[in-house]
Design a protein around this motif. Structure first.
Motif, PDB file in Angstrom:
ATOM      1  N   LYS A   1      -3.912  -4.587  -7.888  1.00  0.00           N
ATOM      2  CA  LYS A   1      -4.856  -3.683  -7.715  1.00  0.00           C
ATOM      3  C   LYS A   1      -5.440  -3.928  -6.471  1.00  0.00           C
ATOM      4  CE  LYS A   1      -6.816  -2.723 -12.448  1.00  0.00           C
ATOM      5  NZ  LYS A   1      -8.181  -2.970 -13.096  1.00  0.00           N
ATOM      6  N   VAL A   2      -5.439  -5.127  -5.965  1.00  0.00           N
ATOM      7  CA  VAL A   2      -5.854  -5.493  -4.647  1.00  0.00           C
ATOM      8  C   VAL A   2      -4.874  -5.056  -3.505  1.00  0.00           C
ATOM      9  CG1 VAL A   2      -6.687  -7.265  -2.770  1.00  0.00           C
ATOM     10  CG2 VAL A   2      -7.313  -7.430  -5.438  1.00  0.00           C
ATOM     11  N   ILE A   3      -3.654  -5.351  -3.764  1.00  0.00           N
ATOM     12  CA  ILE A   3      -2.629  -4.871  -2.816  1.00  0.00           C
ATOM     13  C   ILE A   3      -2.814  -3.350  -2.768  1.00  0.00           C
ATOM     14  CG2 ILE A   3      -0.024  -4.706  -2.430  1.00  0.00           C
ATOM     15  CD1 ILE A   3       0.155  -7.565  -3.643  1.00  0.00           C
ATOM     16  N   VAL A   4      -2.712  -2.760  -3.690  1.00  0.00           N
ATOM     17  CA  VAL A   4      -2.648  -1.135  -3.856  1.00  0.00           C
ATOM     18  C   VAL A   4      -3.882  -0.618  -2.924  1.00  0.00           C
ATOM     19  CG1 VAL A   4      -2.857   0.875  -5.121  1.00  0.00           C
ATOM     20  CG2 VAL A   4      -1.380  -0.859  -5.822  1.00  0.00           C
ATOM     21  N   SER A   5      -5.130  -1.317  -3.315  1.00  0.00           N
ATOM     22  CA  SER A   5      -6.118  -0.853  -2.611  1.00  0.00           C
ATOM     23  C   SER A   5      -5.907  -0.877  -0.803  1.00  0.00           C
ATOM     24  CB  SER A   5      -7.406  -1.510  -3.006  1.00  0.00           C
ATOM     25  OG  SER A   5      -8.571  -1.142  -2.241  1.00  0.00           O
ATOM     26  N   ALA A   6      -5.564  -1.926  -0.422  1.00  0.00           N
ATOM     27  CA  ALA A   6      -5.128  -2.190   0.933  1.00  0.00           C
ATOM     28  C   ALA A   6      -4.304  -1.099   1.291  1.00  0.00           C
ATOM     29  CB  ALA A   6      -4.697  -3.569   1.032  1.00  0.00           C
ATOM     30  N   GLN A   7      -3.092  -1.048   0.590  1.00  0.00           N
ATOM     31  CA  GLN A   7      -2.156  -0.108   1.091  1.00  0.00           C
ATOM     32  C   GLN A   7      -2.582   1.511   1.164  1.00  0.00           C
ATOM     33  OE1 GLN A   7       1.577  -0.641   1.367  1.00  0.00           O
ATOM     34  NE2 GLN A   7       0.704  -2.483   1.746  1.00  0.00           N
TER      35      GLN A   7
ATOM     36  N   THR B   1       4.627  -0.465 -11.380  1.00  0.00           N
ATOM     37  CA  THR B   1       5.266  -1.045 -10.036  1.00  0.00           C
ATOM     38  C   THR B   1       4.475  -0.600  -8.917  1.00  0.00           C
ATOM     39  OG1 THR B   1       6.424   1.058  -9.565  1.00  0.00           O
ATOM     40  CG2 THR B   1       7.892  -0.628 -10.725  1.00  0.00           C
ATOM     41  N   LEU B   2       4.577  -1.601  -7.897  1.00  0.00           N
ATOM     42  CA  LEU B   2       3.645  -1.079  -6.710  1.00  0.00           C
ATOM     43  C   LEU B   2       3.676   0.339  -6.075  1.00  0.00           C
ATOM     44  CD1 LEU B   2       4.006  -4.557  -4.460  1.00  0.00           C
ATOM     45  CD2 LEU B   2       1.791  -3.558  -5.738  1.00  0.00           C
ATOM     46  N   GLU B   3       5.057   0.661  -5.940  1.00  0.00           N
ATOM     47  CA  GLU B   3       5.236   1.789  -5.279  1.00  0.00           C
ATOM     48  C   GLU B   3       4.860   3.095  -5.977  1.00  0.00           C
ATOM     49  OE1 GLU B   3       8.294  -0.947  -3.659  1.00  0.00           O
ATOM     50  OE2 GLU B   3       7.511  -0.604  -5.626  1.00  0.00           O
ATOM     51  N   SER B   4       4.768   2.817  -7.522  1.00  0.00           N
ATOM     52  CA  SER B   4       4.260   3.757  -8.317  1.00  0.00           C
ATOM     53  C   SER B   4       2.717   4.136  -8.297  1.00  0.00           C
ATOM     54  CB  SER B   4       4.730   3.729  -9.761  1.00  0.00           C
ATOM     55  OG  SER B   4       3.985   2.698 -10.540  1.00  0.00           O
ATOM     56  N   ARG B   5       2.191   3.289  -7.519  1.00  0.00           N
ATOM     57  CA  ARG B   5       0.574   3.232  -7.521  1.00  0.00           C
ATOM     58  C   ARG B   5       0.152   3.619  -6.270  1.00  0.00           C
ATOM     59  NH1 ARG B   5      -1.647  -1.876 -11.113  1.00  0.00           N
ATOM     60  NH2 ARG B   5       0.201  -2.368 -12.283  1.00  0.00           N
ATOM     61  N   ILE B   6       0.810   3.455  -5.130  1.00  0.00           N
ATOM     62  CA  ILE B   6       0.367   3.620  -3.703  1.00  0.00           C
ATOM     63  C   ILE B   6       0.339   5.290  -3.390  1.00  0.00           C
ATOM     64  CG2 ILE B   6       0.707   1.080  -3.162  1.00  0.00           C
ATOM     65  CD1 ILE B   6       3.247   2.360  -1.677  1.00  0.00           C
TER      66      ILE B   6
ATOM     67  N   ASN C   1       1.227   5.957  -0.207  1.00  0.00           N
ATOM     68  CA  ASN C   1       2.178   6.453   1.016  1.00  0.00           C
ATOM     69  C   ASN C   1       3.487   6.375   0.226  1.00  0.00           C
ATOM     70  OD1 ASN C   1      -0.176   5.717   2.757  1.00  0.00           O
ATOM     71  ND2 ASN C   1       0.359   3.306   2.550  1.00  0.00           N
ATOM     72  N   ASP C   2       4.331   6.650   1.089  1.00  0.00           N
ATOM     73  CA  ASP C   2       5.667   6.892   0.874  1.00  0.00           C
ATOM     74  C   ASP C   2       6.490   5.597   0.489  1.00  0.00           C
ATOM     75  OD1 ASP C   2       5.694   9.493   1.010  1.00  0.00           O
ATOM     76  OD2 ASP C   2       6.435   9.756   2.998  1.00  0.00           O
ATOM     77  N   SER C   3       5.976   4.408   1.132  1.00  0.00           N
ATOM     78  CA  SER C   3       6.623   3.178   0.983  1.00  0.00           C
ATOM     79  C   SER C   3       5.449   2.046   1.221  1.00  0.00           C
ATOM     80  CB  SER C   3       7.973   2.985   1.731  1.00  0.00           C
ATOM     81  OG  SER C   3       7.726   3.034   2.856  1.00  0.00           O
ATOM     82  N   LEU C   4       5.846   0.970   0.814  1.00  0.00           N
ATOM     83  CA  LEU C   4       5.001  -0.126   1.059  1.00  0.00           C
ATOM     84  C   LEU C   4       4.895  -0.488   2.590  1.00  0.00           C
ATOM     85  CD1 LEU C   4       6.292  -2.848  -1.425  1.00  0.00           C
ATOM     86  CD2 LEU C   4       4.112  -1.732  -1.534  1.00  0.00           C
ATOM     87  N   LEU C   5       3.748  -0.795   3.229  1.00  0.00           N
ATOM     88  CA  LEU C   5       3.610  -1.086   4.367  1.00  0.00           C
ATOM     89  C   LEU C   5       3.547  -2.716   4.702  1.00  0.00           C
ATOM     90  CD1 LEU C   5       2.931  -0.237   7.549  1.00  0.00           C
ATOM     91  CD2 LEU C   5       0.541  -0.053   6.672  1.00  0.00           C
ATOM     92  N   ILE C   6       4.386  -3.224   5.326  1.00  0.00           N
ATOM     93  CA  ILE C   6       4.644  -4.662   5.410  1.00  0.00           C
ATOM     94  C   ILE C   6       4.507  -5.313   6.760  1.00  0.00           C
ATOM     95  CG2 ILE C   6       6.144  -6.720   4.781  1.00  0.00           C
ATOM     96  CD1 ILE C   6       5.273  -5.039   2.230  1.00  0.00           C
ATOM     97  N   VAL C   7       4.025  -6.311   7.062  1.00  0.00           N
ATOM     98  CA  VAL C   7       4.055  -7.270   8.291  1.00  0.00           C
ATOM     99  C   VAL C   7       4.795  -8.356   7.769  1.00  0.00           C
ATOM    100  CG1 VAL C   7       2.925  -8.498  10.164  1.00  0.00           C
ATOM    101  CG2 VAL C   7       2.286  -6.074   9.324  1.00  0.00           C
ATOM    102  N   ASP C   8       5.873  -8.819   8.636  1.00  0.00           N
ATOM    103  CA  ASP C   8       6.692 -10.064   8.095  1.00  0.00           C
ATOM    104  C   ASP C   8       6.673 -11.050   9.595  1.00  0.00           C
ATOM    105  OD1 ASP C   8       8.324 -12.029   7.739  1.00  0.00           O
ATOM    106  OD2 ASP C   8       9.657 -10.863   6.268  1.00  0.00           O
ATOM    107  N   PRO C   9       5.870 -11.738   9.739  1.00  0.00           N
ATOM    108  CA  PRO C   9       5.968 -12.714  10.907  1.00  0.00           C
ATOM    109  C   PRO C   9       7.327 -13.318  11.213  1.00  0.00           C
ATOM    110  CG  PRO C   9       3.855 -13.106   9.738  1.00  0.00           C
ATOM    111  CD  PRO C   9       4.769 -12.299   8.834  1.00  0.00           C
ATOM    112  N   LEU C  10       8.123 -13.598  10.143  1.00  0.00           N
ATOM    113  CA  LEU C  10       9.234 -14.086  10.272  1.00  0.00           C
ATOM    114  C   LEU C  10      10.057 -13.085  11.216  1.00  0.00           C
ATOM    115  CD1 LEU C  10      11.763 -16.202  10.090  1.00  0.00           C
ATOM    116  CD2 LEU C  10      12.013 -15.129   7.804  1.00  0.00           C
ATOM    117  N   VAL C  11      10.232 -11.993  10.779  1.00  0.00           N
ATOM    118  CA  VAL C  11      11.068 -11.042  11.119  1.00  0.00           C
ATOM    119  C   VAL C  11      10.504 -10.582  12.511  1.00  0.00           C
ATOM    120  CG1 VAL C  11      11.598  -8.558  11.329  1.00  0.00           C
ATOM    121  CG2 VAL C  11      11.590  -9.807   9.093  1.00  0.00           C
ATOM    122  N   ILE C  12       9.323 -10.630  13.117  1.00  0.00           N
ATOM    123  CA  ILE C  12       8.555 -10.389  14.273  1.00  0.00           C
ATOM    124  C   ILE C  12       9.090 -11.612  15.292  1.00  0.00           C
ATOM    125  CG2 ILE C  12       6.586 -10.216  15.593  1.00  0.00           C
ATOM    126  CD1 ILE C  12       5.341  -8.818  13.335  1.00  0.00           C
TER     127      ILE C  12
END
Length: 255
Positions: free
Chosen positions: A109-115, A144-149, A151-162
């Motif tokens: 619920k918290v993640i979806v609210s943020a998304q 699932t997360l995707e079924s609740r948001i 947006n079209d898809s999750l919005l992620i920040v990954d410091p490792l990739v950056i």
């Protein structure tokens, strides 16, 4: 503060957070940090035993973070290797852990609210933690997360990739080595979900300062930029693996 109260506080703070747009730059973006400790390293066969969410307002910074922490009874055994790393035991989790359905629903619920406010979910090596959450939701027959948001898809920040894309440094890129490189002081011991989450969120400040092109990245560009960056790294890493007679990796990054 108990698990329910922490979740309510996170949701209340998110309710007063600005509705970010695709034009919001990463350097000025609210972030929701996420990390897990698990029974092992195999999504679908292992499960989350500890999770932390850290909501960061960029104008207020580290000292005003809003945290939620969950200890979960996974109803499956800790692997000896994972137990040695994160310190959790079957007995401890059975005594102190809350039921998975309750914890997973609160976290989601918290993640979806943020998304839904375009506030990215930040996790170091994010595919692992997100996959663990997704598999656990499926295990306990939760949406699932995707079924609740919205947006079209999750919005992620990954410091490792950056970091892989911009630092071009040698050496290991574990969270502990990366925080040392960027001058981030850990708040507690690594392999503790809360300490790891705070450290990962803390990386964004020095990253966006040292590499202004990262700070200027707009929320709407984040996913494509990171997917492209991961693809370049994977091609280079696979060339090295092949030169050593080892099998190339196939994993994408939220593709």
């Amino acid at each position: 503060m108990n698990d329910l109260a922490q979740s309510e506080q996170l949701l209340k703070t998110l309710g007063s957070a600005p509705q970010q747009t695709s034009e919001t730059p990463l350097s000025k973006s609210w972030l929701l940090g996420f990390d897990t400790e698990t029974t092992g390293a195999r999504p679908g066969r292992d499960a989350i035993v500890s999770a932390t969410l850290v909501l960061r307002n960029p104008e207020l910074g580290h000292d005003h973070d809003v945290l939620g922490e969950w200890i979960i009874n996974p109803h499956r055994h800790m692997s000896p290797g994972a137990s040695k790393v994160n310190g959790f035991t079957d007995d401890y989790l059975e005594e102190h852990g809350i039921e998975p359905e309750e914890a997973l629903e609160s976290i989601t619920k918290v993640i979806v609210s943020a998304q839904n406010s375009n506030i990215p979910l930040l996790a170091y090596n994010a595919p692992f933690d997100v996959a663990m959450l997704q598999h656990d939701l499926g295990q306990w027959k939760l949406d699932t997360l995707e079924s609740r948001i919205t947006n079209d898809s999750l919005l992620i920040v990954d410091p490792l990739v950056i970091d892989r894309a911009v630092s071009h440094r040698s050496g290991k890129r574990t969270l502990s080595y990366t925080t040392e490189y960027y001058g981030v002081e850990p708040d507690g011991d690594f392999h503790n979900a809360t300490a790891d989450t705070v450290a990962a969120v803390d990386l964004i400040g020095p990253m966006t300062t040292l590499y202004p092109q990262v700070g200027r990245l707009k929320i709407g560009e984040l996913m494509a930029w990171q997917q492209h960056a991961h693809g370049i790294w994977k091609d280079s890493f696979n060339q090295w693996l092949t030169s050593k007679g080892r099998r190339p990796i196939q994993d994408g990054w939220f593709e």
